[in-house]
Design a protein around this motif. Sequence first.
Motif, PDB file in Angstrom:
ATOM      1  N   GLY A 132       7.938 -16.720  -9.798  1.00  0.00           N
ATOM      2  CA  GLY A 132       6.614 -17.121 -10.275  1.00  0.00           C
ATOM      3  C   GLY A 132       5.460 -16.625  -9.441  1.00  0.00           C
ATOM      4  N   ALA A 133       5.688 -15.595  -8.602  1.00  0.00           N
ATOM      5  CA  ALA A 133       4.585 -15.028  -7.819  1.00  0.00           C
ATOM      6  C   ALA A 133       3.784 -14.059  -8.680  1.00  0.00           C
ATOM      7  CB  ALA A 133       5.125 -14.317  -6.583  1.00  0.00           C
ATOM      8  N   ASP A 134       2.524 -13.846  -8.331  1.00  0.00           N
ATOM      9  CA  ASP A 134       1.635 -12.978  -9.106  1.00  0.00           C
ATOM     10  C   ASP A 134       1.581 -11.560  -8.553  1.00  0.00           C
ATOM     11  OD1 ASP A 134       0.004 -13.072 -11.423  1.00  0.00           O
ATOM     12  OD2 ASP A 134      -1.776 -12.835 -10.166  1.00  0.00           O
ATOM     13  N   ALA A 135       1.845 -11.381  -7.261  1.00  0.00           N
ATOM     14  CA  ALA A 135       1.758 -10.068  -6.619  1.00  0.00           C
ATOM     15  C   ALA A 135       2.891  -9.161  -7.081  1.00  0.00           C
ATOM     16  CB  ALA A 135       1.797 -10.223  -5.101  1.00  0.00           C
ATOM     17  N   ARG A 136       2.602  -7.827  -7.076  1.00  0.00           N
ATOM     18  CA  ARG A 136       3.615  -6.828  -7.411  1.00  0.00           C
ATOM     19  C   ARG A 136       3.416  -5.603  -6.509  1.00  0.00           C
ATOM     20  NH1 ARG A 136       4.802 -10.705  -9.717  1.00  0.00           N
ATOM     21  NH2 ARG A 136       5.479 -11.005 -11.889  1.00  0.00           N
ATOM     22  N   PHE A 137       4.511  -4.949  -6.175  1.00  0.00           N
ATOM     23  CA  PHE A 137       4.445  -3.732  -5.376  1.00  0.00           C
ATOM     24  C   PHE A 137       4.143  -2.556  -6.292  1.00  0.00           C
ATOM     25  CE2 PHE A 137       7.462  -6.572  -3.182  1.00  0.00           C
ATOM     26  CZ  PHE A 137       6.751  -6.759  -2.005  1.00  0.00           C
ATOM     27  N   ASP A 138       3.222  -1.689  -5.847  1.00  0.00           N
ATOM     28  CA  ASP A 138       2.801  -0.565  -6.680  1.00  0.00           C
ATOM     29  C   ASP A 138       3.907   0.481  -6.834  1.00  0.00           C
ATOM     30  OD1 ASP A 138       1.485   2.340  -6.825  1.00  0.00           O
ATOM     31  OD2 ASP A 138       0.105   0.912  -7.774  1.00  0.00           O
ATOM     32  N   GLY A 139       4.568   0.823  -5.734  1.00  0.00           N
ATOM     33  CA  GLY A 139       5.679   1.765  -5.805  1.00  0.00           C
ATOM     34  C   GLY A 139       5.312   3.211  -5.540  1.00  0.00           C
ATOM     35  N   ARG A 140       4.027   3.537  -5.448  1.00  0.00           N
ATOM     36  CA  ARG A 140       3.601   4.889  -5.092  1.00  0.00           C
ATOM     37  C   ARG A 140       3.255   4.931  -3.604  1.00  0.00           C
ATOM     38  NH1 ARG A 140      -1.228   5.603  -9.280  1.00  0.00           N
ATOM     39  NH2 ARG A 140      -1.385   3.372  -8.742  1.00  0.00           N
ATOM     40  N   PRO A 141       3.604   6.026  -2.924  1.00  0.00           N
ATOM     41  CA  PRO A 141       3.297   6.102  -1.482  1.00  0.00           C
ATOM     42  C   PRO A 141       1.798   6.143  -1.238  1.00  0.00           C
ATOM     43  CG  PRO A 141       4.164   8.194  -2.284  1.00  0.00           C
ATOM     44  CD  PRO A 141       4.328   7.209  -3.400  1.00  0.00           C
ATOM     45  N   VAL A 142       1.381   5.455  -0.167  1.00  0.00           N
ATOM     46  CA  VAL A 142      -0.030   5.409   0.193  1.00  0.00           C
ATOM     47  C   VAL A 142      -0.274   6.281   1.416  1.00  0.00           C
ATOM     48  CG1 VAL A 142       0.283   3.309   1.594  1.00  0.00           C
ATOM     49  CG2 VAL A 142      -1.992   3.899   0.728  1.00  0.00           C
ATOM     50  N   TYR A 143      -1.354   7.056   1.378  1.00  0.00           N
ATOM     51  CA  TYR A 143      -1.740   7.943   2.475  1.00  0.00           C
ATOM     52  C   TYR A 143      -3.183   7.642   2.880  1.00  0.00           C
ATOM     53  CZ  TYR A 143       2.392  10.817   1.471  1.00  0.00           C
ATOM     54  OH  TYR A 143       3.673  11.269   1.288  1.00  0.00           O
ATOM     55  N   ASP A 144      -3.496   7.970   4.118  1.00  0.00           N
ATOM     56  CA  ASP A 144      -4.858   7.839   4.617  1.00  0.00           C
ATOM     57  C   ASP A 144      -5.109   9.006   5.564  1.00  0.00           C
ATOM     58  OD1 ASP A 144      -7.243   7.143   5.965  1.00  0.00           O
ATOM     59  OD2 ASP A 144      -6.875   5.011   5.596  1.00  0.00           O
ATOM     60  N   ASN A 145      -6.014   9.898   5.169  1.00  0.00           N
ATOM     61  CA  ASN A 145      -6.262  11.098   5.965  1.00  0.00           C
ATOM     62  C   ASN A 145      -7.210  10.881   7.135  1.00  0.00           C
ATOM     63  OD1 ASN A 145      -4.587  12.675   4.349  1.00  0.00           O
ATOM     64  ND2 ASN A 145      -6.240  13.191   2.924  1.00  0.00           N
ATOM     65  N   ARG A 146      -7.747   9.685   7.263  1.00  0.00           N
ATOM     66  CA  ARG A 146      -8.703   9.432   8.344  1.00  0.00           C
ATOM     67  C   ARG A 146      -8.208   8.362   9.318  1.00  0.00           C
ATOM     68  NH1 ARG A 146     -15.119   9.114   7.443  1.00  0.00           N
ATOM     69  NH2 ARG A 146     -14.543  11.215   6.704  1.00  0.00           N
ATOM     70  N   ASN A 147      -7.618   7.286   8.826  1.00  0.00           N
ATOM     71  CA  ASN A 147      -7.159   6.187   9.675  1.00  0.00           C
ATOM     72  C   ASN A 147      -5.628   6.142   9.633  1.00  0.00           C
ATOM     73  OD1 ASN A 147      -9.861   4.662  10.282  1.00  0.00           O
ATOM     74  ND2 ASN A 147      -9.868   5.051   8.071  1.00  0.00           N
ATOM     75  N   TYR A 148      -5.011   6.713  10.652  1.00  0.00           N
ATOM     76  CA  TYR A 148      -3.558   6.789  10.648  1.00  0.00           C
ATOM     77  C   TYR A 148      -3.017   6.873  12.066  1.00  0.00           C
ATOM     78  CZ  TYR A 148      -4.545  11.783  11.244  1.00  0.00           C
ATOM     79  OH  TYR A 148      -5.018  12.986  11.705  1.00  0.00           O
ATOM     80  N   TYR A 149      -1.701   6.659  12.190  1.00  0.00           N
ATOM     81  CA  TYR A 149      -0.979   6.829  13.445  1.00  0.00           C
ATOM     82  C   TYR A 149      -0.147   8.101  13.316  1.00  0.00           C
ATOM     83  CZ  TYR A 149       2.473   6.052  17.136  1.00  0.00           C
ATOM     84  OH  TYR A 149       3.295   6.199  18.238  1.00  0.00           O
ATOM     85  N   ARG A 150      -0.503   9.134  14.057  1.00  0.00           N
ATOM     86  CA  ARG A 150       0.178  10.426  14.094  1.00  0.00           C
ATOM     87  C   ARG A 150      -0.060  11.277  12.845  1.00  0.00           C
ATOM     88  NH1 ARG A 150       6.054   9.353  17.105  1.00  0.00           N
ATOM     89  NH2 ARG A 150       5.144   8.802  19.138  1.00  0.00           N
TER      90      ARG A 150
END
Length: 364
Positions: A132-150
């Motif tokens: 009965g939760a409302d949240a769902r995982f998108d399933g597509r990889p997320v990237y960030d070209n400015r704020n990242y580790y390595r």
Amino acid sequence: MASTPSPDDSWLPSLTLPQLLLATYTALTIIALVYAASTSSAAFGAYNSKWDGAGELRTVAADAGANATVGTNVSQYPTSDADGTVAVVLSPAEPYSSSERTRIAEFVRSGGTLVVAEDYRPHGNELLAAIGADARFDGRPVYDNRNYYRNSSLPEATPAGDYPETTGVDTVVLNYGTTVRAGNATTLVNTSEYAYLDSNGNANLDGEEQLASRPVVTSEPVGDGRVIAVSDPSIFVNAMLERGDNRRFVQNIVANHDTALLDYSRASSVPPVAAAVLAVQRSDVLLLFCGVVLVGTLLAYDRRLDDRLRDRLREHRGRKPDPHLSRDGVEKYLRVRHPDWGTAQVERVTEAIIKQRSERQRND
């Protein structure tokens, strides 16, 4: 002058070099087999100490004041007084059955906290829907070209507000994670506004892909309990716990709970020895049986040890040799007790002792 054997050495077994090497090899083989049967190399495994395992998760739970328990069956979810338990599900490899999903839903509704960490497999969303939760995982990889580790595939996310789960947390580092479609759930952690979802799988921002801040951790009430959705199970593995403030974030999730139930009922990463130990811990009958076997073994060993000690005392007190000694054993005993005797005298006395023993046995 030839040295005489000491009484302390007379009872020790003499091993040849090949026998000693074989014994050493056998011992090392047994140790290796036990180690292999008590560890796991599976990703997210509770007994995997490598970078992609979650062996450190139990230590994190203990540091947060919770008693960490590895669960191999959904029946371990409490359905009453569940408010002191947090259950963690890391990317289940198989779907839960209908009855199992019902059990987990009862756990949450009765006050338990359920953490579901998933990225690309479908079973995390199936579980969220079933309870009965409302949240769902998108399933597509997320990237960030400015704020990242390595690199951009390890984006840094930040708290969306002041919540108990984000106390002392500045950044949460993902590792090829996804995002959460929050719905009515509260966003606890989100990406920067420079993150994007890679829809076509080329790891580049193009086409209709858009930059936006997106949730990666959400929380929502379900019944009397709570469901936390984390869009990257890698946050919980050994190596990633040391990135950003991931360790503090995981500790905050577990804090204020008496028990942390690590649900591996839908994972094949529990090694045989660990599975056997967990089975014994859960069964009073097995625990009693193992206790009886252990006590019996110790008593049997103690009896043999006691016999050896009596033999040693008998030798030191100058009493007759052990009636179970072989002819060679009797000769060795006599040479130790009477180093001044010659070979002929030792042989005569040995023959007399053996003959006397045989006559006694016939009379008995």
